[in-house]
Write a protein that holds these residues in place. Structure first.
Motif, PDB file in Angstrom:
ATOM      1  N   GLU A  72      -0.094   6.281 -14.414  1.00 54.85           N
ATOM      2  CA  GLU A  72       0.792   7.454 -14.339  1.00 54.85           C
ATOM      3  C   GLU A  72       0.088   8.615 -13.620  1.00 54.85           C
ATOM      4  N   ASN A  73      -1.164   8.878 -13.976  1.00 57.51           N
ATOM      5  CA  ASN A  73      -1.914   9.976 -13.352  1.00 57.51           C
ATOM      6  C   ASN A  73      -2.104   9.747 -11.851  1.00 57.51           C
ATOM      7  N   ARG A  74      -2.378   8.513 -11.461  1.00 56.80           N
ATOM      8  CA  ARG A  74      -2.574   8.204 -10.040  1.00 56.80           C
ATOM      9  C   ARG A  74      -1.268   8.349  -9.259  1.00 56.80           C
ATOM     10  N   VAL A  75      -0.160   7.954  -9.869  1.00 67.89           N
ATOM     11  CA  VAL A  75       1.144   8.119  -9.208  1.00 67.89           C
ATOM     12  C   VAL A  75       1.425   9.602  -8.996  1.00 67.89           C
ATOM     13  N   ASN A  76       1.180  10.423 -10.004  1.00 73.22           N
ATOM     14  CA  ASN A  76       1.381  11.877  -9.864  1.00 73.22           C
ATOM     15  C   ASN A  76       0.467  12.452  -8.781  1.00 73.22           C
ATOM     16  N   PHE A 173       5.046  -1.332 -22.402  1.00 70.65           N
ATOM     17  CA  PHE A 173       4.985   0.031 -21.879  1.00 70.65           C
ATOM     18  C   PHE A 173       5.830   0.144 -20.613  1.00 70.65           C
ATOM     19  N   TYR A 174       6.263   1.357 -20.325  1.00 73.26           N
ATOM     20  CA  TYR A 174       6.935   1.581 -19.049  1.00 73.26           C
ATOM     21  C   TYR A 174       6.364   2.819 -18.372  1.00 73.26           C
ATOM     22  N   VAL A 175       6.478   2.828 -17.054  1.00 75.91           N
ATOM     23  CA  VAL A 175       6.208   4.008 -16.242  1.00 75.91           C
ATOM     24  C   VAL A 175       7.387   4.094 -15.299  1.00 75.91           C
ATOM     25  N   LYS A 176       8.058   5.239 -15.267  1.00 71.78           N
ATOM     26  CA  LYS A 176       9.244   5.361 -14.430  1.00 71.78           C
ATOM     27  C   LYS A 176       9.424   6.793 -13.960  1.00 71.78           C
ATOM     28  N   THR A 177      10.288   6.929 -12.953  1.00 74.87           N
ATOM     29  CA  THR A 177      10.660   8.266 -12.498  1.00 74.87           C
ATOM     30  C   THR A 177      11.956   8.651 -13.194  1.00 74.87           C
ATOM     31  N   THR A 178      12.058   9.911 -13.517  1.00 75.19           N
ATOM     32  CA  THR A 178      13.304  10.427 -14.080  1.00 75.19           C
ATOM     33  C   THR A 178      14.188  10.887 -12.921  1.00 75.19           C
ATOM     34  N   ASN A 179      15.400  11.329 -13.237  1.00 76.74           N
ATOM     35  CA  ASN A 179      16.345  11.753 -12.184  1.00 76.74           C
ATOM     36  C   ASN A 179      15.818  12.911 -11.339  1.00 76.74           C
ATOM     37  N   ASN A 180      14.954  13.731 -11.910  1.00 77.52           N
ATOM     38  CA  ASN A 180      14.418  14.869 -11.152  1.00 77.52           C
ATOM     39  C   ASN A 180      13.062  14.565 -10.515  1.00 77.52           C
ATOM     40  N   VAL A 183       7.420  11.679 -13.250  1.00 75.07           N
ATOM     41  CA  VAL A 183       6.940  10.384 -13.717  1.00 75.07           C
ATOM     42  C   VAL A 183       6.747  10.460 -15.229  1.00 75.07           C
ATOM     43  N   LYS A 184       7.264   9.448 -15.923  1.00 78.04           N
ATOM     44  CA  LYS A 184       7.231   9.432 -17.382  1.00 78.04           C
ATOM     45  C   LYS A 184       6.732   8.071 -17.859  1.00 78.04           C
ATOM     46  N   THR A 185       5.945   8.075 -18.940  1.00 76.11           N
ATOM     47  CA  THR A 185       5.494   6.819 -19.555  1.00 76.11           C
ATOM     48  C   THR A 185       5.967   6.779 -20.995  1.00 76.11           C
ATOM     49  N   LYS A 188       8.545   0.624 -24.292  1.00 68.79           N
ATOM     50  CA  LYS A 188       9.767   0.050 -23.743  1.00 68.79           C
ATOM     51  C   LYS A 188      10.976   0.311 -24.630  1.00 68.79           C
ATOM     52  N   ASN A 189      10.823   0.296 -25.931  1.00 64.78           N
ATOM     53  CA  ASN A 189      11.965   0.460 -26.841  1.00 64.78           C
ATOM     54  C   ASN A 189      12.330   1.914 -27.102  1.00 64.78           C
ATOM     55  N   ASP A 190      11.690   2.841 -26.408  1.00 63.43           N
ATOM     56  CA  ASP A 190      12.021   4.277 -26.586  1.00 63.43           C
ATOM     57  C   ASP A 190      13.398   4.583 -26.027  1.00 63.43           C
TER      58      ASP A 190
END
Length: 190
Positions: A72-76, A173-180, A183-185, A188-190
């Protein structure tokens, strides 16, 4: 009968013995039988094994969580670098690991090249025994084997925007982009 011996049905010897067969005073038998000692050793061994396995599993989970946070930090960081340098960056993901690339012109030909600097976004390997699922712009991507794709699946644009993506790691675990574009981690069941 001895309580422990009757419990495991090994012996039927009495727990009390008389020093003098004619004496009516009974004395306690001193010491433990071999069976009693072996049972205690087996119980201690089982407890030690359970505690060691729980520590090992906790260590693996922590290592995976640490890898997810680093990703996540590297993507940011790559998103910020694309904006600051006014360049097109990319993220190429495989089952083996991930690498950041830059789209540059070399000898009048535009091509993707793996970033060698800064150190924060050098190619990284996933921890052992990790499975990766990747969706880009709501389309599931096929990650075949350990090979990287010819071009990055995720792009970081000089405007600060990026390709929408969703990475699932070990189905946990997931790492994804939100609509705006943030990047969020999470789990998976959250």
């Amino acid at each position: 009968m001895c309580f422990l011996a009757s419990l495991i049905e090994i012996t039927t010897k009495p727990c009390f013995r008389s020093l003098n067969p004619k004496s009516s005073v009974l004395n306690h038998q001193k010491g433990f039988t071999l069976i009693e000692i072996l049972i205690v050793v087996v119980i201690i061994g089982i407890m030690a094994t359970v505690s060691v396995l729980s520590v090992v599993n906790a260590g693996e989970a922590q290592k995976l969580r640490s890898s997810v946070n680093a990703f996540e930090n590297r993507v940011n960081f790559a998103q910020q670098q694309a904006l600051l340098r006014n360049d097109l960056f990319g993220l190429n993901i495989s089952q083996k690991g991930y690498e950041f690339e830059i789209f540059i012109k070399i000898k009048n030909h535009w091509q993707w090249q793996i970033l060698k600097q800064p150190k924060a976004i050098l190619p990284q390997a996933w921890p052992k025994k990790v499975s990766i699922q990747l969706a880009v712009d709501n389309s599931q991507m096929q990650l075949v084997g350990d090979n990287f794709a010819d071009a990055p699946q995720i792009k970081f644009f000089p405007s600060g925007q990026m390709t929408n993506f969703h990475v699932i790691i070990n189905n946990k675990f997931y790492v994804k982009t939100t609509n705006n574009g943030v990047v969020k981690t999470g789990f998976k069941n959250d």
